[in-house]
Design a protein around this motif. Sequence first.
Motif, mmCIF file in Angstrom:
data_model
loop_
_atom_site.group_PDB
_atom_site.id
_atom_site.type_symbol
_atom_site.label_atom_id
_atom_site.label_comp_id
_atom_site.label_asym_id
_atom_site.label_seq_id
_atom_site.Cartn_x
_atom_site.Cartn_y
_atom_site.Cartn_z
ATOM 1 N N SER A 38 0.831 -1.237 0.002
ATOM 2 C CA SER A 38 0.045 -0.063 0.039
ATOM 3 C C SER A 38 0.837 1.315 -0.093
ATOM 4 C CB SER A 38 -0.818 -0.001 1.322
ATOM 5 O OG SER A 38 -1.817 -0.931 0.963
ATOM 6 N N TYR A 39 2.102 1.242 0.698
ATOM 7 C CA TYR A 39 2.998 2.175 0.589
ATOM 8 C C TYR A 39 3.480 2.589 -0.878
ATOM 9 C CZ TYR A 39 7.188 5.039 2.097
ATOM 10 O OH TYR A 39 8.148 6.053 2.172
ATOM 11 N N LEU A 40 3.668 1.499 -1.498
ATOM 12 C CA LEU A 40 4.206 1.505 -2.731
ATOM 13 C C LEU A 40 3.131 2.353 -3.775
ATOM 14 C CD1 LEU A 40 6.493 -1.449 -3.069
ATOM 15 C CD2 LEU A 40 7.358 0.723 -2.688
ATOM 16 N N LEU A 41 2.073 1.639 -3.741
ATOM 17 C CA LEU A 41 1.012 2.396 -4.299
ATOM 18 C C LEU A 41 0.472 3.788 -4.014
ATOM 19 C CD1 LEU A 41 -1.760 -0.555 -4.079
ATOM 20 C CD2 LEU A 41 -0.489 0.282 -6.170
ATOM 21 N N LEU A 42 0.817 4.093 -2.702
ATOM 22 C CA LEU A 42 0.572 5.480 -2.420
ATOM 23 C C LEU A 42 1.644 6.454 -3.055
ATOM 24 C CD1 LEU A 42 -1.163 7.366 -0.479
ATOM 25 C CD2 LEU A 42 0.700 6.882 1.136
ATOM 26 N N THR A 43 2.987 5.859 -3.054
ATOM 27 C CA THR A 43 4.202 6.659 -3.709
ATOM 28 C C THR A 43 3.821 6.778 -5.300
ATOM 29 O OG1 THR A 43 5.460 5.776 -2.101
ATOM 30 C CG2 THR A 43 6.437 6.489 -4.166
ATOM 31 N N PHE A 44 3.150 5.571 -6.084
ATOM 32 C CA PHE A 44 3.243 5.749 -7.520
ATOM 33 C C PHE A 44 1.900 6.787 -7.622
ATOM 34 C CE2 PHE A 44 4.727 1.220 -7.796
ATOM 35 C CZ PHE A 44 5.908 1.682 -8.565
ATOM 36 N N GLY A 45 0.893 6.860 -6.759
ATOM 37 C CA GLY A 45 -0.256 7.970 -6.980
ATOM 38 C C GLY A 45 0.046 9.207 -6.592
ATOM 39 N N PHE A 46 1.384 9.460 -5.792
ATOM 40 C CA PHE A 46 1.552 10.806 -5.602
ATOM 41 C C PHE A 46 2.563 11.467 -6.744
ATOM 42 C CE2 PHE A 46 3.131 13.582 -1.997
ATOM 43 C CZ PHE A 46 2.158 14.422 -1.864
ATOM 44 N N PHE A 47 2.987 10.455 -7.295
ATOM 45 C CA PHE A 47 3.833 10.939 -8.784
ATOM 46 C C PHE A 47 2.654 11.792 -9.623
ATOM 47 C CE2 PHE A 47 3.773 10.066 -13.048
ATOM 48 C CZ PHE A 47 5.230 10.343 -13.628
ATOM 49 N N VAL A 48 1.695 11.687 -9.443
ATOM 50 C CA VAL A 48 0.746 12.184 -10.414
ATOM 51 C C VAL A 48 0.611 13.634 -9.808
ATOM 52 C CG1 VAL A 48 -1.601 12.192 -11.464
ATOM 53 C CG2 VAL A 48 -0.392 10.145 -11.394
ATOM 54 N N CYS A 49 0.294 13.533 -8.421
ATOM 55 C CA CYS A 49 0.203 14.881 -7.877
ATOM 56 C C CYS A 49 1.338 16.017 -8.237
ATOM 57 C CB CYS A 49 0.090 14.708 -6.489
ATOM 58 S SG CYS A 49 -0.114 16.081 -5.214
ATOM 59 N N GLY A 50 2.526 15.433 -8.172
ATOM 60 C CA GLY A 50 3.727 16.301 -8.516
ATOM 61 C C GLY A 50 3.561 16.630 -9.880
ATOM 62 N N PHE A 51 3.271 15.923 -10.796
ATOM 63 C CA PHE A 51 3.434 16.036 -12.271
ATOM 64 C C PHE A 51 2.374 17.298 -12.551
ATOM 65 C CE2 PHE A 51 1.737 16.236 -16.558
ATOM 66 C CZ PHE A 51 2.860 15.755 -17.404
ATOM 67 N N HIS A 52 1.027 17.277 -11.840
ATOM 68 C CA HIS A 52 0.064 18.271 -11.960
ATOM 69 C C HIS A 52 0.352 19.653 -11.430
ATOM 70 C CE1 HIS A 52 -3.518 14.977 -12.131
ATOM 71 N NE2 HIS A 52 -3.053 15.335 -13.223
ATOM 72 N N ILE A 53 1.119 19.563 -10.423
ATOM 73 C CA ILE A 53 1.313 20.644 -9.584
ATOM 74 C C ILE A 53 2.742 21.433 -10.450
ATOM 75 C CG2 ILE A 53 2.642 21.746 -7.496
ATOM 76 C CD1 ILE A 53 0.572 20.091 -5.895
ATOM 77 N N VAL B 62 -0.837 18.863 -25.722
ATOM 78 C CA VAL B 62 -0.528 17.701 -25.288
ATOM 79 C C VAL B 62 -0.519 17.144 -23.811
ATOM 80 C CG1 VAL B 62 1.024 15.823 -25.732
ATOM 81 C CG2 VAL B 62 0.318 17.191 -27.582
ATOM 82 N N VAL B 63 0.223 18.209 -23.359
ATOM 83 C CA VAL B 63 0.645 17.942 -21.678
ATOM 84 C C VAL B 63 -0.595 18.141 -20.751
ATOM 85 C CG1 VAL B 63 2.047 18.819 -20.048
ATOM 86 C CG2 VAL B 63 2.931 18.913 -22.325
ATOM 87 N N TRP B 64 -1.661 19.170 -21.506
ATOM 88 C CA TRP B 64 -2.768 19.435 -20.694
ATOM 89 C C TRP B 64 -3.386 17.817 -20.736
ATOM 90 C CZ3 TRP B 64 -3.524 22.540 -17.089
ATOM 91 C CH2 TRP B 64 -3.305 23.859 -17.133
ATOM 92 N N TRP B 65 -3.780 17.230 -21.796
ATOM 93 C CA TRP B 65 -4.215 15.907 -22.021
ATOM 94 C C TRP B 65 -3.429 14.901 -21.250
ATOM 95 C CZ3 TRP B 65 -9.129 15.953 -22.301
ATOM 96 C CH2 TRP B 65 -9.853 17.132 -23.217
ATOM 97 N N MET B 66 -2.127 14.890 -21.286
ATOM 98 C CA MET B 66 -1.563 13.972 -20.511
ATOM 99 C C MET B 66 -1.620 14.023 -18.907
ATOM 100 S SD MET B 66 2.850 13.599 -20.484
ATOM 101 C CE MET B 66 2.502 13.662 -22.404
ATOM 102 N N ALA B 67 -1.952 15.219 -18.414
ATOM 103 C CA ALA B 67 -2.257 15.504 -16.923
ATOM 104 C C ALA B 67 -3.693 15.016 -16.673
ATOM 105 C CB ALA B 67 -2.238 16.934 -16.718
ATOM 106 N N ALA B 68 -4.579 15.209 -17.755
ATOM 107 C CA ALA B 68 -5.864 14.428 -17.385
ATOM 108 C C ALA B 68 -5.982 13.152 -17.348
ATOM 109 C CB ALA B 68 -6.911 15.039 -18.499
ATOM 110 N N ALA B 69 -5.075 12.214 -18.104
ATOM 111 C CA ALA B 69 -5.128 10.938 -18.173
ATOM 112 C C ALA B 69 -4.539 10.493 -17.018
ATOM 113 C CB ALA B 69 -4.505 10.525 -19.489
ATOM 114 N N LEU B 70 -3.344 11.146 -16.367
ATOM 115 C CA LEU B 70 -2.823 10.662 -15.199
ATOM 116 C C LEU B 70 -3.800 10.751 -14.104
ATOM 117 C CD1 LEU B 70 0.871 12.179 -15.865
ATOM 118 C CD2 LEU B 70 0.167 9.832 -15.631
ATOM 119 N N GLY B 71 -4.565 11.710 -14.000
ATOM 120 C CA GLY B 71 -5.226 11.808 -12.930
ATOM 121 C C GLY B 71 -6.240 10.731 -12.876
#
Length: 406
Positions: free
Chosen positions: A217-232, A373-382
């Motif tokens: 679960s910790y590893l899944l949390l880390t992979f998910g937080f990757f997306v938060c960093g991309f967005h911000i 392209v990056v906007w749509w990448m961000a939406a898909a990652l969400g």
Amino acid sequence: MSKSFALSVPLWVLLICGFLIGAISFGARAGMGLYLNDISVSFFDNKTAILSLSLAIQNLVWGAVAPFAGTFADKYGSGKSLAIGAIIYAAGMALIPHSTAPIMMHVTAGVVIGTGVAFASFSIVIATFGRKVSPEKRSLAFGIGVASGSIGQLTLVPLATYLIAAYNWQVSLYVMAGSLLFIVPLALAVTGKGEPEAGQPDQSVRDAFAEALAHRSYLLLTFGFFVCGFHIAFIQVHLPKHIVDANLPAALGGISLALIGGFNLIGVVGAGWLGGKFSKRSTLSGIYFLRSVAIAIFVLAPTTEWSVYLFSSALGILWLSTVPLTTGLVAQFFGMQYMAGLFGIVFFGHQVGAFLGAWLGGTLYDASGSYDVVWWMAAALGIFAGLIHMPIREAPVPRLAGATAS
């Protein structure tokens, strides 16, 4: 810092000083995207990819250093970490106007600031807050701590915008550097080291990290937080230029980032409260799905002043609302002894995403002349992040069986 002074600091003083530190540390770099046009024109023949790469390196270094900075704070005290980081951070900010070659910019805006931010991050502050409250109140305490970043963004980004317009971008950076030095005296009040909680076994740093890296679960949390960093990182660095490209006033970029910071106050406190009442995992999934919806609507709609206001407001509520929930899950899994260091690993995932968000934004923009392209990448990652949080188990590790954690 003497032990006697540390013990004499009332809780309310610690909370106020910690809140101010978080505001200054986060706010000083929240407006870096405001300098993208000026620095690119002044030094790099209008190529945005160079400063974009510097800011991407900053995010990556911040993430790579964060576990070490967090472990340093856990072992030797939060105040020492914050003071050291503030000095390094201020030096990097003040050197940017003198970084006329790409490699110089990568070192100052990238490596130096990234290292300083890691040691002076609000994540160090919120780990300290978490040790001072009961387990059932930690998510809310984390939310209040993260809200300090919103105050910094709400106040320092408009100040940076004003200074750029009234003087120049160099003066603005010098003022931001000077503000960071206020962290040094404030850090005297933010004390505390990592210790086992009552009824919980002691653990070495090595065992703590080995336990965490084997936890699904910790590893899944880390992979998910990757997306938060991309967005911000993408939005923080490139939204101001996206607004200018739509033939809207440049000052609107500063207003948009300030709006995000203002509405983030609602988001982080609300998310912290929800995390204490309901499933943190499900709330995180909902936040990421809603980000995708907000991004998709913004890209599809015409870019006007009102669309920027509405997008910034909506995104602000979702901006750092992931942090108290993510931090709360790390505390729930492993307890508070090595909280800052273990969150540092999760945060490294966040900053890998931030590196890609900042860097790809500039690289793909220079290649195509558009951020689409990056906007749509961000939406898909969400959508990806929303899904990957669903299998997380909200339970402490067996070592803490029978102990209360949140």
